[in-house]
Design a protein around this motif. Sequence first.
Motif, PDB file in Angstrom:
ATOM      1  N   ASP A 302      17.261  -3.237  -3.931  1.00 40.24           N
ATOM      2  CA  ASP A 302      15.597  -4.048  -3.871  1.00 40.24           C
ATOM      3  C   ASP A 302      15.584  -3.267  -2.322  1.00 40.24           C
ATOM      4  N   LEU A 303      14.455  -2.582  -1.825  1.00 40.21           N
ATOM      5  CA  LEU A 303      14.283  -2.067  -1.005  1.00 40.21           C
ATOM      6  C   LEU A 303      13.199  -2.764   0.102  1.00 40.21           C
ATOM      7  N   LYS A 304      12.781  -3.139   0.994  1.00 41.42           N
ATOM      8  CA  LYS A 304      12.315  -4.156   1.857  1.00 41.42           C
ATOM      9  C   LYS A 304      11.333  -3.588   2.690  1.00 41.42           C
ATOM     10  N   ILE A 305      10.040  -3.614   2.623  1.00 37.74           N
ATOM     11  CA  ILE A 305       9.074  -3.130   3.476  1.00 37.74           C
ATOM     12  C   ILE A 305       8.514  -4.220   4.576  1.00 37.74           C
ATOM     13  N   MET A 306       7.541  -4.287   5.546  1.00 43.68           N
ATOM     14  CA  MET A 306       7.153  -4.752   6.355  1.00 43.68           C
ATOM     15  C   MET A 306       5.573  -4.598   6.961  1.00 43.68           C
ATOM     16  N   PRO A 307       4.701  -5.350   5.729  1.00 45.55           N
ATOM     17  CA  PRO A 307       3.388  -4.349   5.928  1.00 45.55           C
ATOM     18  C   PRO A 307       2.541  -5.546   7.511  1.00 45.55           C
ATOM     19  N   THR A 454       9.511   0.617   9.940  1.00 45.75           N
ATOM     20  CA  THR A 454       8.199   0.103  10.662  1.00 45.75           C
ATOM     21  C   THR A 454       7.585  -0.566  10.946  1.00 45.75           C
ATOM     22  N   PRO A 455       6.988  -1.878  11.042  1.00 46.86           N
ATOM     23  CA  PRO A 455       5.728  -2.350  10.738  1.00 46.86           C
ATOM     24  C   PRO A 455       4.706  -1.972  10.711  1.00 46.86           C
ATOM     25  N   ALA A 456       4.033  -2.323   9.795  1.00 45.64           N
ATOM     26  CA  ALA A 456       2.633  -1.065   9.868  1.00 45.64           C
ATOM     27  C   ALA A 456       1.322  -2.517   9.170  1.00 45.64           C
ATOM     28  N   PRO A 485       1.579  -2.614   0.268  1.00 47.93           N
ATOM     29  CA  PRO A 485       1.529  -2.321   1.727  1.00 47.93           C
ATOM     30  C   PRO A 485      -0.081  -1.294   1.171  1.00 47.93           C
ATOM     31  N   THR A 486      -0.437  -1.974   1.766  1.00 52.78           N
ATOM     32  CA  THR A 486      -2.195  -0.393   2.425  1.00 52.78           C
ATOM     33  C   THR A 486      -1.281   0.846   2.522  1.00 52.78           C
ATOM     34  N   MET A 487      -2.185   1.619   1.713  1.00 52.24           N
ATOM     35  CA  MET A 487      -1.523   2.766   1.443  1.00 52.24           C
ATOM     36  C   MET A 487      -2.791   3.960   1.481  1.00 52.24           C
ATOM     37  N   ILE A 488      -2.459   5.228   2.057  1.00 52.60           N
ATOM     38  CA  ILE A 488      -2.916   6.421   1.789  1.00 52.60           C
ATOM     39  C   ILE A 488      -1.545   7.300   1.168  1.00 52.60           C
ATOM     40  N   LEU A 489      -1.394   8.206   0.025  1.00 49.39           N
ATOM     41  CA  LEU A 489      -0.562   8.710  -0.398  1.00 49.39           C
ATOM     42  C   LEU A 489      -1.695   9.783  -1.061  1.00 49.39           C
TER      43      LEU A 489
END
Length: 507
Positions: A302-307, A454-456, A485-489
Amino acid sequence: MAQINVSNLTFCYEGSFDNIFEDVSFSIDTNWKLGFIGRNGKGKSTFLNILLGKYEYEGSISTSTIFDYFPYQIPKHQMELCISDFMEELKPGCEQWRVICELEKLKVAAEVLYRPFNTLSHGERTKVMLAVLFAGDNDFLLIDEPTNHLDQEARNTVKEYLGEKKGFILVSHDRDLLDACVDHVLVLNRKSIEIQSGNFSSWWENKTRKDNFSRMENEKHLREIHQLKKSAERSRQWAQKSENSKIGFDPVKEHDRSIATRAYIGAKTKKMQSRVKQYERRIEQEMEEKEGLLQDIENPVDLKIMPLSYHKDVLISAREYSLKYEDAGQAVLQDFTFELRQGERVFLHGKNGCGKSSFIKSILAHAGQKEINNVREEGTLAVGAGVKISYINQDTSFLKGSIKEFCQKQNLEESLFCAILRQLDMERVQFVKPMEEYSEGQKKKVLIAASLMTPAHIYIWDEPLNYIDVFSRMQIENLLLKYQPTMILVDHDIRFQEKIATRVVEM
């Protein structure tokens, strides 16, 4: 119909620490529509180049067929020529009328043959090269990632076209394309190679079932080994205790024992020791049966992200926004209205050239993270004050040098960065190589790992999944669904979009 027989294939790159293939054997039929599946860096493109005779190898590959490869490498001096001028060099014996027939099936006008190649769009180049590729007879075709950088409409056209063809190996990580176009799969597992009839979904269903069975068998063997070890230890203790009592005894406490009982105790000890050996043999047998059960199972970490959380609900807002490059004849964007709110994952959807990447670059410029020159804007584009954006560019050509140098430049902690790359299944041996030697999929993983660290407030990913293997795509899907997370893809993988998008904006 012919066979391609691969026997005891072993190959590694000069100066490499590890073999790409080791003692590999299998056979494939040249009448198949074969999907080629495997993790990034496992050797898919390498195997195609081996078939083309570009590399020396150990073992043997026997076949009577002729191979041709997509995409053709167009040298710089031919980029300004029309493809009609040099198609004979790409495919000897290629006849123009047959290419035109193939272009009609690809819904492309024949006039593209008479335009300079460097003026064609990505989609037009792909379709022209496919038309040339399929304009011959009796070749077995090696097709490597035909839909990268194509918009959804072009992907659908290529999908329908390949679905009517046969006699090829298709390397792709697009699950929708594989399901529509192949009738067999060749899979590079972690420790083995398998060939199976069916498409991606049928193979994945069989793999999931097989992996679950292997896990249950593994658990059963572990329980059995645990019980055998306990029994062996208990018998070993009894045998040792009995052995210790064989010589010497207290006639007061053991008045019913004599020296003659020594032989009886020795025989009893020998029997217990024999039982210990039987337990140990059974343990070894269970260990052998357990070995290999989990070697091909994909257990993505499981990956992690820091929004980061922003203090306002709306982070980006565009009203009747137009964008035009000063040297262009018309606007890239015209009267475009857009809004991004907290927690949204918005996919920008549209044909290549409709302004998706230009709009992203404009957002980055308004956030103070990028410069755009020679553009004229009309209307309004507002990006929240202090908004931090983590951006993945679709271009990887700037990745050069070592991982250490990249981390220093991006201000990333090297050990954590490498840990994330390992979670994305990149081998440790890659960390000492210059990034120029990475496959395109491995380069994309470098950009994804940097973005995850990168926290964003907003994550903007422009075609992040090009060249990324199927297993890593599923990892990333699970990550985004978990952390939201809030995203534009921008991405044309329809399966990925269906799972991740909270909203799709047509451009």
